[in-house]
Design a protein around this motif. Structure first.
Motif, PDB file in Angstrom:
ATOM      1  N   UNK A 120       0.856  -1.188   0.000  1.00  0.00           N
ATOM      2  CA  UNK A 120       0.000   0.000   0.000  1.00  0.00           C
ATOM      3  C   UNK A 120       0.886   1.230   0.000  1.00  0.00           C
ATOM      4  N   UNK A 121       0.480   2.219  -0.720  1.00  0.00           N
ATOM      5  CA  UNK A 121       1.208   3.481  -0.695  1.00  0.00           C
ATOM      6  C   UNK A 121       0.641   4.336   0.424  1.00  0.00           C
ATOM      7  N   UNK A 122       1.488   5.106   1.041  1.00  0.00           N
ATOM      8  CA  UNK A 122       1.037   5.967   2.118  1.00  0.00           C
ATOM      9  C   UNK A 122       1.154   5.286   3.470  1.00  0.00           C
ATOM     10  N   UNK A 123       0.426   5.803   4.419  1.00  0.00           N
ATOM     11  CA  UNK A 123       0.522   5.370   5.799  1.00  0.00           C
ATOM     12  C   UNK A 123      -0.717   4.595   6.208  1.00  0.00           C
ATOM     13  N   UNK A 124      -0.563   3.777   7.241  1.00  0.00           N
ATOM     14  CA  UNK A 124      -1.728   3.116   7.814  1.00  0.00           C
ATOM     15  C   UNK A 124      -1.582   3.106   9.321  1.00  0.00           C
ATOM     16  N   UNK A 125      -2.694   2.947  10.003  1.00  0.00           N
ATOM     17  CA  UNK A 125      -2.675   2.929  11.457  1.00  0.00           C
ATOM     18  C   UNK A 125      -3.658   3.929  12.017  1.00  0.00           C
ATOM     19  N   UNK A 126      -3.601   4.077  13.328  1.00  0.00           N
ATOM     20  CA  UNK A 126      -4.439   5.066  13.991  1.00  0.00           C
ATOM     21  C   UNK A 126      -3.798   5.492  15.302  1.00  0.00           C
TER      22      UNK A 126
END
Length: 82
Positions: free
Chosen positions: A50-56
Motif C-alpha cells: 500500500x502506498x502511504x501510511x496506515x494505522x491510527x
C-alpha cells in the motif's frame, strides 16, 4: 507468534509476507542485542504493497531494555506507518 526470524529466516520481504494480512492487532518486538529490546503495538492489520501510511492513534512504540518506556501518538499528524 506470527513471525520469527529463527523459523522464517531473516529479511524484510520474509517479514512482510509473514505478517501481511494478519487480521488482528499485533505487537512487534525487536531484540536488538546489546542495544536493547523495543517494539510497537499495531492496532490495525498489517498491509502489503500500500502506498502511504496506515494505522491510527491507538498505536504506540515501547522499549523494554535498557529502560521501560512508552511513546504514544502526539496527535501532530496522521502518519503512523509507511
Amino acid at each position: 507468534l506470527i513471525y520469527s526470524n529463527v523459523q522464517e529466516g531473516r529479511g524484510m520481504s520474509r517479514f512482510v509476507h509473514a505478517v501481511a494480512g494478519y487480521p488482528a492487532a499485533s505487537f512487534l518486538i525487536i531484540d536488538a542485542g546489546e542495544a536493547g529490546i523495543f517494539g510497537a503495538y499495531l492496532s490495525v492489520p498489517w498491509k502489503l504493497h500500500e502506498r502511504g501510511y496506515f494505522g491510527d492513534s491507538r498505536m504506540f512504540l515501547f522499549s523494554l531494555i535498557p529502560e521501560v518506556g512508552l511513546f504514544k501518538d502526539m496527535a501532530m499528524s496522521n502518519h503512523w506507518i509507511q
